[in-house]
Design a protein around this motif. Structure first.
Motif, PDB file in Angstrom:
ATOM      1  N   ALA A 427      13.117 -36.244 -35.715  1.00 17.83           N
ATOM      2  CA  ALA A 427      14.225 -35.225 -34.801  1.00 17.83           C
ATOM      3  C   ALA A 427      13.687 -35.002 -33.313  1.00 17.83           C
ATOM      4  O   ALA A 427      14.686 -34.903 -32.558  1.00 17.83           O
ATOM      5  N   THR A 428      12.402 -34.675 -33.136  1.00 15.85           N
ATOM      6  CA  THR A 428      12.073 -34.406 -31.801  1.00 15.85           C
ATOM      7  C   THR A 428      10.891 -35.526 -31.539  1.00 15.85           C
ATOM      8  O   THR A 428      10.026 -35.616 -31.873  1.00 15.85           O
ATOM      9  N   VAL A 429      11.253 -36.247 -30.256  1.00 13.50           N
ATOM     10  CA  VAL A 429      10.118 -37.067 -29.550  1.00 13.50           C
ATOM     11  C   VAL A 429       9.679 -36.307 -28.322  1.00 13.50           C
ATOM     12  O   VAL A 429      10.514 -36.177 -27.331  1.00 13.50           O
ATOM     13  N   PRO A 430       8.401 -35.770 -28.199  1.00 10.43           N
ATOM     14  CA  PRO A 430       8.188 -35.571 -26.705  1.00 10.43           C
ATOM     15  C   PRO A 430       8.177 -36.180 -25.732  1.00 10.43           C
ATOM     16  O   PRO A 430       7.817 -37.685 -25.978  1.00 10.43           O
ATOM     17  N   ALA A 431       8.303 -36.014 -24.514  1.00 11.82           N
ATOM     18  CA  ALA A 431       8.324 -36.693 -23.496  1.00 11.82           C
ATOM     19  C   ALA A 431       7.097 -37.562 -23.172  1.00 11.82           C
ATOM     20  O   ALA A 431       7.150 -38.759 -22.754  1.00 11.82           O
ATOM     21  N   GLU A 432       6.143 -36.875 -23.310  1.00 10.71           N
ATOM     22  CA  GLU A 432       4.879 -37.365 -23.152  1.00 10.71           C
ATOM     23  C   GLU A 432       3.927 -36.945 -24.637  1.00 10.71           C
ATOM     24  O   GLU A 432       4.143 -35.828 -25.012  1.00 10.71           O
ATOM     25  N   PRO A 433       3.378 -37.814 -25.104  1.00 12.39           N
ATOM     26  CA  PRO A 433       2.265 -37.657 -26.467  1.00 12.39           C
ATOM     27  C   PRO A 433       1.707 -36.481 -26.236  1.00 12.39           C
ATOM     28  O   PRO A 433       1.092 -36.260 -25.196  1.00 12.39           O
ATOM     29  N   VAL A 434       1.451 -35.461 -27.354  1.00 15.96           N
ATOM     30  CA  VAL A 434       0.570 -34.516 -27.104  1.00 15.96           C
ATOM     31  C   VAL A 434      -0.541 -34.970 -28.009  1.00 15.96           C
ATOM     32  O   VAL A 434      -0.570 -35.344 -29.139  1.00 15.96           O
ATOM     33  N   ALA A 435      -1.712 -34.441 -27.316  1.00 12.87           N
ATOM     34  CA  ALA A 435      -2.916 -34.963 -28.073  1.00 12.87           C
ATOM     35  C   ALA A 435      -3.288 -34.278 -29.254  1.00 12.87           C
ATOM     36  O   ALA A 435      -2.816 -32.997 -29.447  1.00 12.87           O
TER      37      ALA A 435
END
Length: 523
Positions: A427-435
């Motif tokens: 449902a949510t895709v971060p703009a930049e991957p979170v480590a």
């Protein structure tokens, strides 16, 4: 509550039959109906040549150069089907048009009159053949869903035997051609190992509701041989019917379409004011010569204003353009709509721009002007819309297009995408991957080997340097690309994890190189 004993008359390949009859094409010529350049229906002769639903136009014509091609036209389908409905109505009253090609009616009364359900079925088949020169199939079962599937097989299912009849059938029957599109849901059921209606029906209704939602509860009832909705539907009070007396009388299809639109909006407005939506619509008319016309349309989904207007227009088109001797002998002087059956309007979710009884086109135009003004303040790239295309990961599939530019996908969505993430998507895709860090029970980091295997069993996950949270369940890993080695020789794999906490959290993790990152969050 057991389902009502229902008889269904089904005309196979109706969109093709309607198109060929309207064009005067002989039955031996292979024919197909297309929508968006793909085959949505084809004749038996075309199937013998290898044509199938879903084929592209060029591919279909390559297999069968003499294939006659028609564009999808619901109005034509309804108009040509009206004589079939009228023929059925001569033998049995209280019929309902489910959609062009399918007529349903309670079988109890006709069975008593003609002696048995088998006798009714035989008479109806002969009636349609003699009056309309068409072949049809009849099915009887408890409930519309089971009766429709029985008609496709030409079966009379014994009373109380619908659940047994449905059990071995594929879950793909929940998304029939011309019915509600539940392709994604059926695909999910199949990936969960629920390939038959019996396996799906064996689940607890509470579990289905908590895992899949309201529409799944309706399909679960169908799989069990029950009615789609519980018996809480309400009969509408007479004052909710809407009437129009045209002056001059309606005798042209274009004038009828205009009247249908206005009357549909009025009916929807009345129902919405009481928190209702229509599921069975009665369309009635009377003429200068005292003729009374009427037809009931049964709808799988609650009707929107556009849905009401379409069915009224189709019905008027069928009456006004019928063959000489069967069409009204004078213009229509009174037209009224009767919401035969309604449900709570919470079952009806309008689109973003379709507020109230506003015309969807008008709402979209107003929204477009507003977005252009915002774009003038923020710049061309300040207002974008997402376009879903091809790709393997959730972020790969979405392309952001500035407002006003052509909304083309970044990659072909119909191309094969080995390693593509199956639905449902996060449902949510971060703009930049979170480590993130994945740990095993001994707090050692977990990686992925060259054989696409985890180096340990995931026991905890730390996101963004935060505290590690226990892993309740996990699945994977899966190769994220068509080739395991890609992007400059770096390996990529995905892992799904369910984390413990005050609120359980489901994450999609991706490993690229030697590090994990959060690629998506599930609801």
């Amino acid at each position: 509550m057991t389902a009502v004993r229902t008889l269904v008359v089904w005309c196979p390949d109706w969109p093709v039959l309607a198109a060929t009859k309207a064009a005067g094409l002989p039955s031996h010529v292979p024919a197909a109906v297309l929508a968006n350049n793909r085959v949505v229906a084809c004749s038996a002769v075309a199937r013998a040549e290898g044509i199938r639903r879903g084929d592209r136009k060029r591919s279909a014509q390559g297999r069968c150069p003499e294939l006659a091609v028609f564009e999808e036209d619901p109005a034509r389908d309804a108009r040509v089907f009206e004589p079939v409905a009228a023929a059925v109505e001569k033998l049995a009253t209280g019929i309902e048009v489910v959609r062009p090609g399918i007529v349903a009616l309670p079988v109890r009364g006709p069975a008593r009159y003609y002696g048995s359900e088998a006798a009714v079925a035989e008479r109806l088949i002969d009636q349609v053949a003699s009056e309309c020169d068409l072949e049809c199939q009849v099915g009887v079962a408890d409930g519309l869903f089971a009766a429709t599937l029985a008609a496709r097989r030409g079966l009379l299912v014994p009373a109380g035997g619908s659940a047994e009849f449905l059990a071995p059938l594929s879950t793909m029957e929940l998304s029939p051609p011309g019915g509600p599109d539940r392709t994604d849901f059926v695909d999910l059921l199949r990936r969960l190992g629920l390939r038959t209606l019996g396996a799906y029906a064996a689940l607890s209704e509470r579990d289905v509701a908590s895992r899949f939602g309201a529409d799944a509860v309706a399909t679960h009832r169908l799989a069990r041989g029950l009615e789609e909705r519980p018996p809480a539907r309400r009969r509408t009070p007479p004052e909710l019917s809407v009437t129009h007396s045209p002056d001059p009388p309606l005798d042209r299809v274009d004038a009828a379409a205009f009247a249908a639109r206005a009357l549909a909006e009025l009916l929807h407005e009345k129902l919405a004011a009481r928190g209702l939506a229509c599921t069975r619509l009665g369309v009635h008319a009377s003429t200068d010569n005292g003729e009374e016309l009427g037809r009931v349309w049964r709808c799988a989904e609650p009707l929107t204003p556009t849905g009401i207007a379409d069915r009224v227009r189709w019905q008027l088109d069928g009456w006004l353009r019928a063959a000489p001797g069967t069409r009204p002998s004078a213009g229509i002087t009174t037209l009224w709509l009767d919401p035969v059956e309604v449900v709570d309007a919470t079952a009806l979710q309008l689109g973003l721009w379709h507020g109230g009884n506003e015309d969807p086109g008008t709402g979209a135009e107003r929204a477009s002007r507003a977005l252009v003004r915002v774009q003038g303040l923020l710049g061309p790239d300040g207002v974008v819309t997402g376009v879903l295309g091809g790709g393997r990961g959730p972020s790969d599939r979405v392309r952001y297009v500035p407002w006003g530019e052509e909304r083309l996908p970044g990659a072909d969505p119909d191309a094969p995408w080995p390693g593509r993430l199956p639905s449902p998507s996060p449902a949510t895709v971060p703009a930049e991957p979170v480590a993130a860090v994945v740990l095993d029970a001994s707090a050692a980091p977990v990686g992925v080997s060259g054989r696409q295997l985890l180096t340990g069993v995931p026991a905890a996950v730390s996101v963004g340097g935060g505290p590690a949270r226990a892993v309740l369940a996990w699945a994977g890993p899966w190769a994220a690309e068509e080739a395991w080695w890609d992007r400059g020789g770096r390996r990529r794999a995905r892992l799904q994890v369910l984390l413990d906490g005050v609120e359980q959290t489901a994450l999609l993790l991706v490993r690229e190189g030697r590090a994990w990152a959060v690629e998506g969050v599930y609801d």
